[in-house]
Scaffold this active site. Structure first.
Site, PDB file in Angstrom:
ATOM      1  CG  HIS A   1      -0.252   0.169   2.526  1.00  0.00           C
ATOM      2  ND1 HIS A   1       0.166  -0.903   3.258  1.00  0.00           N
ATOM      3  CD2 HIS A   1       0.099   1.268   3.224  1.00  0.00           C
ATOM      4  CE1 HIS A   1       0.761  -0.476   4.369  1.00  0.00           C
ATOM      5  NE2 HIS A   1       0.740   0.838   4.372  1.00  0.00           N
TER       6      HIS A   1
HETATM    7  C1  UD1 Z   1      -1.914   5.659   5.925  1.00  0.00           C
HETATM    8  C2  UD1 Z   1      -0.578   6.141   6.456  1.00  0.00           C
HETATM    9  C3  UD1 Z   1       0.480   5.086   6.230  1.00  0.00           C
HETATM   10  C4  UD1 Z   1       0.058   3.756   6.803  1.00  0.00           C
HETATM   11  C5  UD1 Z   1      -1.305   3.370   6.270  1.00  0.00           C
HETATM   12  C6  UD1 Z   1      -1.761   2.146   6.993  1.00  0.00           C
HETATM   13  C7  UD1 Z   1      -0.270   8.567   6.310  1.00  0.00           C
HETATM   14  C8  UD1 Z   1       0.416   9.658   5.589  1.00  0.00           C
HETATM   15  N1  UD1 Z   1      -0.164   7.359   5.761  1.00  0.00           N
HETATM   16  O1  UD1 Z   1      -1.758   5.496   4.522  1.00  0.00           O
HETATM   17  O2  UD1 Z   1       1.688   5.480   6.884  1.00  0.00           O
HETATM   18  O3  UD1 Z   1       0.994   2.777   6.443  1.00  0.00           O
HETATM   19  O4  UD1 Z   1      -2.242   4.424   6.534  1.00  0.00           O
HETATM   20  O5  UD1 Z   1      -2.786   1.477   6.377  1.00  0.00           O
HETATM   21  O6  UD1 Z   1      -0.885   8.802   7.317  1.00  0.00           O
HETATM   22  N2  UD1 Z   1      -9.293   4.790   2.126  1.00  0.00           N
HETATM   23  C9  UD1 Z   1     -10.472   4.107   2.108  1.00  0.00           C
HETATM   24  N3  UD1 Z   1     -10.992   3.700   3.312  1.00  0.00           N
HETATM   25  C10 UD1 Z   1     -10.417   3.969   4.495  1.00  0.00           C
HETATM   26  C11 UD1 Z   1      -9.225   4.688   4.501  1.00  0.00           C
HETATM   27  C12 UD1 Z   1      -8.660   5.092   3.299  1.00  0.00           C
HETATM   28  O7  UD1 Z   1     -11.049   3.835   1.064  1.00  0.00           O
HETATM   29  O8  UD1 Z   1     -10.960   3.557   5.551  1.00  0.00           O
HETATM   30  C13 UD1 Z   1      -8.690   5.177   0.819  1.00  0.00           C
HETATM   31  C14 UD1 Z   1      -9.035   6.596   0.381  1.00  0.00           C
HETATM   32  O9  UD1 Z   1      -9.170   6.595  -1.002  1.00  0.00           O
HETATM   33  C15 UD1 Z   1      -7.785   7.377   0.745  1.00  0.00           C
HETATM   34  C16 UD1 Z   1      -6.689   6.342   0.565  1.00  0.00           C
HETATM   35  O10 UD1 Z   1      -7.262   5.101   0.940  1.00  0.00           O
HETATM   36  O11 UD1 Z   1      -7.586   8.509  -0.043  1.00  0.00           O
HETATM   37  C17 UD1 Z   1      -5.464   6.600   1.406  1.00  0.00           C
HETATM   38  O12 UD1 Z   1      -5.796   6.756   2.795  1.00  0.00           O
HETATM   39  P1  UD1 Z   1      -4.867   7.643   3.766  1.00  0.00           P
HETATM   40  O13 UD1 Z   1      -5.302   7.510   5.159  1.00  0.00           O
HETATM   41  O14 UD1 Z   1      -4.718   9.016   3.238  1.00  0.00           O
HETATM   42  O15 UD1 Z   1      -3.439   6.984   3.601  1.00  0.00           O
HETATM   43  P2  UD1 Z   1      -3.016   5.464   3.560  1.00  0.00           P
HETATM   44  O16 UD1 Z   1      -2.480   5.150   2.212  1.00  0.00           O
HETATM   45  O17 UD1 Z   1      -4.113   4.628   4.102  1.00  0.00           O
HETATM   46  N1  UDP Z   2      -3.369  -5.899   8.982  1.00  0.00           N
HETATM   47  C1  UDP Z   2      -4.622  -6.489   9.114  1.00  0.00           C
HETATM   48  N2  UDP Z   2      -5.307  -6.843   7.982  1.00  0.00           N
HETATM   49  C2  UDP Z   2      -4.796  -6.665   6.742  1.00  0.00           C
HETATM   50  C3  UDP Z   2      -3.510  -6.072   6.619  1.00  0.00           C
HETATM   51  C4  UDP Z   2      -2.832  -5.686   7.748  1.00  0.00           C
HETATM   52  O1  UDP Z   2      -5.094  -6.697  10.236  1.00  0.00           O
HETATM   53  O2  UDP Z   2      -5.465  -7.013   5.766  1.00  0.00           O
HETATM   54  C5  UDP Z   2      -2.660  -5.466  10.210  1.00  0.00           C
HETATM   55  C6  UDP Z   2      -1.258  -5.977  10.378  1.00  0.00           C
HETATM   56  O3  UDP Z   2      -1.238  -7.266  10.943  1.00  0.00           O
HETATM   57  C7  UDP Z   2      -0.643  -4.935  11.303  1.00  0.00           C
HETATM   58  C8  UDP Z   2      -1.322  -3.654  10.833  1.00  0.00           C
HETATM   59  O4  UDP Z   2      -2.495  -4.058  10.142  1.00  0.00           O
HETATM   60  O5  UDP Z   2      -1.026  -5.194  12.647  1.00  0.00           O
HETATM   61  C9  UDP Z   2      -0.375  -2.927   9.910  1.00  0.00           C
HETATM   62  O6  UDP Z   2      -1.045  -1.928   9.241  1.00  0.00           O
HETATM   63  P1  UDP Z   2      -0.618  -1.374   7.815  1.00  0.00           P
HETATM   64  O7  UDP Z   2       0.144  -2.383   7.059  1.00  0.00           O
HETATM   65  O8  UDP Z   2      -1.861  -0.830   7.218  1.00  0.00           O
HETATM   66  O9  UDP Z   2       0.288  -0.121   8.190  1.00  0.00           O
HETATM   67  P2  UDP Z   2       1.843   0.107   8.372  1.00  0.00           P
HETATM   68  O10 UDP Z   2       2.298  -0.801   9.463  1.00  0.00           O
HETATM   69  O11 UDP Z   2       2.478  -0.152   7.060  1.00  0.00           O
HETATM   70  O12 UDP Z   2       1.959   1.538   8.730  1.00  0.00           O
END
Ligand code: UD1
Ligand code: UDP
Length: 378
Positions: A212
């Protein structure tokens, strides 16, 4: 999770917002509760889909947030600003004695900035990690949050050096271990590999893939390369891919699902996800947390990134960095190996939450009484 509830003043305000925050916050909140400390839990609403948020509250025993700011998605500035405006209002109406923030997401830096401007101390859980790659939004968030924090709670020793080199006073830094691993170890009995296999119709060895990071999924050419190598891996063994919403459109447009041995599914709840990871031959990921969880589970982790802020998962764990050009060979090498090391980094022992709660309690006592603080970590 409902709309904003009336604010009640409590000494500790936790700010969470995105998926990786929840498994880090759960053991800290539980350990502070055991010390009888009143707490308020804010969810910024950065993540809002059931599978990215509420499922973790149901599974990890987290209390229902007292307040959900409901900020949702947006550009970095829009999202960060919305969180700041909501938090400033809350913290001005009921100033806590300490704000606790987690990890490196936009909710983390937004909360730290608001608290610092209101002269409210900040505790940063998972301080000091560095990828040294300022093109990653997380690196920006981490560095700024650490500069604004009064308590820097670190998961590995390398983080201490990073913080000291950035001018952080040593007495603010506490090596407490990894609360995300507390959550993993506390739920070991609930990970059911056989059920996960049945539920995903997996008959043989399989790989779990999660990707992601913007550097991997935001760009069409990069998404196409990823899909090409994931198809090559699927030529060898089954692949389950719980698809983060960020990359959904681009990876699907690049044909991710168009291989009979790739199962693309929605993001999974924690128990189901870790059950699959535990039963997998290897994980291909760019997640931060998953690099740590695979290390403790002894599952080979192939991290599709040029760097990691968690080098301890390489030196003391199962992680290795790979590229689109090397990942398929790395999968082959992992499959050819019979044994896998299982070393666990120092203090990743299930008690980080308790250590963090002790540091926080001590800090609050010290501020209330003016007495010098007691050393609490080992
Ligand atoms: C965010 C964090 C990243 C983390 C990730 C974990 C920042 C800058 N990034 O990235 O460090 O690794 O979360 O998962 O804070 N969206 C949905 N549903 C949701 C949430 C998001 O559809 O519940 C979609 C939206 O289109 C949104 C995109 O995902 O624009 C990105 O979401 P956002 O929270 O901005 O950043 P992540 O890529 O999720
Ligand atoms: N995770 C989860 N379901 C998924 C993918 C990840 O429960 O489908 C959990 C994972 O085990 C960990 C956390 O989400 O506990 C990590 O989140 P993510 O990878 O979104 O963020 P990052 O650690 O890269 O910031």
């Amino acid at each position: 999770m409902g709309a904003a509830a009336p604010v009640k003043p409590t000494p500790i305000l936790h700010v969470t917002g995105a998926r990786p925050n929840f498994p880090k916050a759960a053991p800290v909140i539980a350990a502070l509760t055991a010390l009888d400390l009143a707490q308020t839990l804010v969810h910024t609403g950065q993540h809002y889909d059931d599978r990215m948020s509420e499922v973790f509250f149901r599974e990890l025993g987290l209390p229902t947030p007292d307040i959900n700011l409901g900020v949702g998605s947006g550009s970095h500035a829009v999202q960060t600003a919305a969180i700041m405006v909501g938090l400033e209002e809350l913290m001005m109406a009921a100033p806590p004695e300490l704000v606790v923030v987690y990890g490196d997401v936009n909710s983390t830096v937004a909360a730290a900035l608001v608290a610092a401007k209101l002269h409210i101390p900040v505790a940063h859980v998972e301080a000091g990690l560095r990828s040294f790659d300022m093109t990653m939004p997380e690196e920006v968030n981490r560095r700024l949050t650490d500069q604004l924090s009064d308590l820097l709670l670190v998961t590995s020793r390398d983080a201490i050096g990073h913080l000291e080199r950035e001018g952080i006073q040593s007495d603010r830094i506490h090596f407490v271990g990894n609360p995300m691993i507390d959550t993993l170890l506390a739920h070991l009995d609930s990970f059911d590999v056989d059920k996960a296999r049945r539920d995903h119709q997996l008959t043989d060895q399989f790989v779990v893939a999660t990707l992601h990071r913007p550097g991997n999924v935001d760009d069409e050419a990069s998404a196409q390369s990823l899909v090409r190598v994931l198809h090559e891996i699927a030529d060898r063994l089954e692949v389950v891919f719980p698809l983060h919403p960020r990359g959904r459109a681009r990876l699907e447009a690049a044909g991710l699902s168009q291989h009979s041995r790739i199962r693309v599914v929605d993001p999974l709840g924690y128990t189901e996800f870790i059950s699959l990871v535990r039963g997998s031959a290897a994980v291909v990921t760019d997640s931060g947390g998953v690099q740590e969880e695979t290390t403790v589970l002894g599952v080979p982790c192939l991290t599709l990134r040029p760097n990691t802020e968690r080098p301890v998962t390489i030196t003391d764990g199962t992680n290795q960095l790979v590229t689109v050009d090397s990942v398929v060979a790395a999968v082959d090498a992992v499959l050819a190996r019979q044994d896998h090391d299982q070393r666990v980094p120092e203090l990743w022992d299930g008690s980080a939450g308790v250590r963090i709660a002790a540091v926080i309690n001590n800090f609050l006592q010290q501020r209330r009484t003016g007495l010098p603080s007691m050393p609490v970590e080992g």
